[in-house]
Write a protein that holds these residues in place. Structure first.
Motif, PDB file in Angstrom:
ATOM      1  N   LYS A 172       0.837  -1.211   0.000  1.00  0.00           N
ATOM      2  CA  LYS A 172       0.000   0.000   0.000  1.00  0.00           C
ATOM      3  C   LYS A 172       0.867   1.254   0.000  1.00  0.00           C
ATOM      4  O   LYS A 172       0.636   2.199  -0.768  1.00  0.00           O
ATOM      5  N   LYS A 173       1.905   1.264   0.870  1.00  0.00           N
ATOM      6  CA  LYS A 173       2.778   2.437   0.944  1.00  0.00           C
ATOM      7  C   LYS A 173       3.571   2.614  -0.347  1.00  0.00           C
ATOM      8  O   LYS A 173       3.796   3.741  -0.805  1.00  0.00           O
ATOM      9  N   LEU A 285       9.262  10.764   1.807  1.00  0.00           N
ATOM     10  CA  LEU A 285      10.344  10.630   2.784  1.00  0.00           C
ATOM     11  C   LEU A 285      10.218   9.312   3.542  1.00  0.00           C
ATOM     12  O   LEU A 285       9.190   8.631   3.448  1.00  0.00           O
ATOM     13  N   ASP A 286      11.274   8.963   4.285  1.00  0.00           N
ATOM     14  CA  ASP A 286      11.262   7.689   5.009  1.00  0.00           C
ATOM     15  C   ASP A 286      10.718   7.862   6.416  1.00  0.00           C
ATOM     16  O   ASP A 286      10.223   8.932   6.789  1.00  0.00           O
ATOM     17  N   ASN A 287      10.841   6.808   7.227  1.00  0.00           N
ATOM     18  CA  ASN A 287      10.210   6.776   8.545  1.00  0.00           C
ATOM     19  C   ASN A 287      11.152   7.167   9.677  1.00  0.00           C
ATOM     20  O   ASN A 287      10.973   6.713  10.807  1.00  0.00           O
ATOM     21  N   PRO A 304      -0.735  24.824   8.602  1.00  0.00           N
ATOM     22  CA  PRO A 304      -1.737  23.799   8.255  1.00  0.00           C
ATOM     23  C   PRO A 304      -2.000  23.724   6.756  1.00  0.00           C
ATOM     24  O   PRO A 304      -2.127  24.755   6.077  1.00  0.00           O
ATOM     25  N   GLY A 305      -2.031  22.484   6.239  1.00  0.00           N
ATOM     26  CA  GLY A 305      -2.317  22.265   4.822  1.00  0.00           C
ATOM     27  C   GLY A 305      -1.163  22.540   3.885  1.00  0.00           C
ATOM     28  O   GLY A 305      -1.274  22.334   2.676  1.00  0.00           O
ATOM     29  N   ARG A 306      -0.029  22.979   4.426  1.00  0.00           N
ATOM     30  CA  ARG A 306       1.106  23.329   3.560  1.00  0.00           C
ATOM     31  C   ARG A 306       1.855  22.074   3.088  1.00  0.00           C
ATOM     32  O   ARG A 306       2.229  21.971   1.927  1.00  0.00           O
ATOM     33  N   PHE A 307       2.084  21.135   4.007  1.00  0.00           N
ATOM     34  CA  PHE A 307       2.860  19.946   3.678  1.00  0.00           C
ATOM     35  C   PHE A 307       1.989  18.694   3.734  1.00  0.00           C
ATOM     36  O   PHE A 307       1.112  18.559   4.589  1.00  0.00           O
ATOM     37  N   GLU A 308       2.271  17.777   2.826  1.00  0.00           N
ATOM     38  CA  GLU A 308       1.679  16.441   2.870  1.00  0.00           C
ATOM     39  C   GLU A 308       2.827  15.441   2.786  1.00  0.00           C
ATOM     40  O   GLU A 308       3.599  15.454   1.821  1.00  0.00           O
ATOM     41  N   PHE A 309       2.950  14.577   3.791  1.00  0.00           N
ATOM     42  CA  PHE A 309       4.027  13.597   3.814  1.00  0.00           C
ATOM     43  C   PHE A 309       3.537  12.265   3.238  1.00  0.00           C
ATOM     44  O   PHE A 309       2.471  11.767   3.613  1.00  0.00           O
ATOM     45  N   VAL A 310       4.323  11.702   2.336  1.00  0.00           N
ATOM     46  CA  VAL A 310       4.059  10.372   1.786  1.00  0.00           C
ATOM     47  C   VAL A 310       5.249   9.499   2.177  1.00  0.00           C
ATOM     48  O   VAL A 310       6.353   9.679   1.668  1.00  0.00           O
ATOM     49  N   PHE A 311       5.024   8.567   3.112  1.00  0.00           N
ATOM     50  CA  PHE A 311       6.119   7.785   3.671  1.00  0.00           C
ATOM     51  C   PHE A 311       6.403   6.540   2.833  1.00  0.00           C
ATOM     52  O   PHE A 311       5.481   5.833   2.415  1.00  0.00           O
ATOM     53  N   THR A 312       7.699   6.270   2.614  1.00  0.00           N
ATOM     54  CA  THR A 312       8.095   5.003   1.999  1.00  0.00           C
ATOM     55  C   THR A 312       7.889   3.895   3.033  1.00  0.00           C
ATOM     56  O   THR A 312       7.873   4.155   4.238  1.00  0.00           O
ATOM     57  N   LYS A 314       8.761   0.735   5.522  1.00  0.00           N
ATOM     58  CA  LYS A 314       9.954   0.418   6.296  1.00  0.00           C
ATOM     59  C   LYS A 314      10.880  -0.449   5.448  1.00  0.00           C
ATOM     60  O   LYS A 314      10.434  -1.376   4.782  1.00  0.00           O
ATOM     61  N   HIS A 315      12.149  -0.123   5.480  1.00  0.00           N
ATOM     62  CA  HIS A 315      13.165  -0.811   4.671  1.00  0.00           C
ATOM     63  C   HIS A 315      12.834  -0.676   3.175  1.00  0.00           C
ATOM     64  O   HIS A 315      13.181  -1.550   2.383  1.00  0.00           O
ATOM     65  N   GLY A 316      12.180   0.412   2.811  1.00  0.00           N
ATOM     66  CA  GLY A 316      11.845   0.649   1.408  1.00  0.00           C
ATOM     67  C   GLY A 316      12.330   1.996   0.927  1.00  0.00           C
ATOM     68  O   GLY A 316      11.735   2.587   0.026  1.00  0.00           O
ATOM     69  N   SER A 317      13.430   2.498   1.542  1.00  0.00           N
ATOM     70  CA  SER A 317      13.935   3.814   1.145  1.00  0.00           C
ATOM     71  C   SER A 317      14.429   3.830  -0.291  1.00  0.00           C
ATOM     72  O   SER A 317      14.581   4.897  -0.893  1.00  0.00           O
TER      73      SER A 317
END
Length: 374
Positions: A172-173, A285-287, A304-312, A314-317
């Protein structure tokens, strides 16, 4: 007239084929090849004298071979003690034991080393085979150990790496990250701004500032490489926090002595000032704990609303495109670098990134992109 043999050598078809195979062999023992020829010639009606002359033996040796044939058959005549198919000296059970030892780490058997070599494995096998009931292995060679293991492609002296998926939401990530790359691809093709900025971010900690203790010598005729003294001095390390704009290819750098939450927040502030106030900044970015810390969350609440983080995952950098830039940085800028201070290292990293941004390169992700649809 030559005296006829009292009994004629008679061979059936299978015996004849086997003897013919031995007689033509280039790898079998010479005496077995000679004896096979003797029996074939005798079956063909040749006299003892004719056979002796043909195989370069005396007549008595010919007669002994034929006598063995009548008493013991072709295998006795050829010198074998038993028919083909006799049990190998190192049987399957012994080979299985060798493989089980090879698949066990030496440290688990009380040894200091982490991995086997063919010699150390052979030494262990010879030292413990009797108590395991495999006496035939007491004189085994390292090359024989190698051949036993090679039959099953077992090579305990080699190491390959794998990546264990420890994130239950890995797929999913990964899909979330690939969706960002798909959005980037669409925006580049559309050639118009969408109001979203896409940034791939990561840290490269522990970049060493290393100084020479003697000056490098430039290449010259007769010595075409740079000459460097073996000794060096460590001056400390710095960390590079870098975000790559996925649409333009430009890199936003921040070099610090550490890579704590406060450093990450300072990086976000630089990015915030760089782009239009109305734009939404989507960051891959990673975790790392600094990315989700209490301090970081507190800062994000101020914008607020400026940044949205999409994380890779774990162990998927490796899914993070900025890693491609870090690889180039290591090859081009940091390989073999020598500086007089940490300040000089910092300055040269910034200077390299200025050079990159003068002619930016847009990286395109390919893996599984055909499976992603907007």
């Amino acid at each position: 007239m030559p005296k006829a043999r009292a009994r004629q050598v008679v061979l059936d078809e299978s015996q004849r084929k086997e003897l013919e195979g031995v007689s033509r062999s280039r790898t079998d023992e010479a005496r077995r090849v000679q004896r096979a020829r003797i029996l074939l010639m005798a079956a063909g009606g040749a006299t003892d004298n004719e056979i002796a002359s043909a195989v370069s033996l005396n007549k008595n040796s010919v007669r002994n071979t034929i006598a063995k044939f009548f008493e013991l058959g072709i295998y006795g005549a050829l010198g074998d003690l038993a028919r083909p198919g006799r049990p190998a000296l190192i049987d399957d059970e012994a080979k299985t034991w060798v493989k089980s030892i090879a698949c066990t780490k030496p440290k688990e058997l009380g040894l200091a080393q982490e991995m086997w070599t063919s010699r150390s494995l052979a030494a262990y096998v010879k030292g413990h085979c009797k108590e395991a009931g495999h006496v035939a292995l007491s004189k085994v060679s390292a090359s024989k150990i190698w051949s036993i293991l090679d039959a099953d492609d077992i090579k305990p002296w080699r190491m390959t790496y794998y990546l264990e998926r420890r994130d239950e939401d890995f797929d999913k990530k990964m899909g979330d990250v690939l969706m960002v790359y798909k959005e980037v691809e669409f925006e580049i093709q559309a050639d118009e701004a969408s109001g979203t900025v896409f940034v791939s971010f990561d840290e490269k900690p522990g970049i060493q500032a290393i100084a020479n203790t003697a000056p490098d010598l430039a290449p010259r005729p007769g010595m075409g490489s740079v000459a460097r003294d073996y000794e060096y001095k460590r001056l400390g390390t710095v960390s590079l926090l870098a975000g790559m704009d996925l649409v333009t290819g430009e890199v936003v750098p921040l070099v610090r002595d550490t890579h704590k939450s406060s450093d990450f927040i300072d990086f976000l502030k630089i990015v915030d000032e760089r782009y239009a106030a109305a734009a939404r900044i989507k960051v891959v970015l990673d975790n790392h704990s600094a990315h989700t810390s209490k301090e970081t969350r507190a800062y994000l609440e101020t914008v607020p609303g400026r940044f949205e983080f999409v994380f890779t995952p774990k162990h998927g950098s490796w899914l993070n495109l900025v890693e491609s830039f870090f690889g180039k940085l290591a090859r081009v800028c940091l390989k073999g670098i020598r500086v007089s201070s940490k300040e000089e290292l910092t300055e040269r990293i910034y200077r390299y990134i200025e050079e990159v941004n003068a002619v930016p390169v847009v990286y395109h992700w390919k893996y599984k992109m055909d499976e992603v649809t907007l």
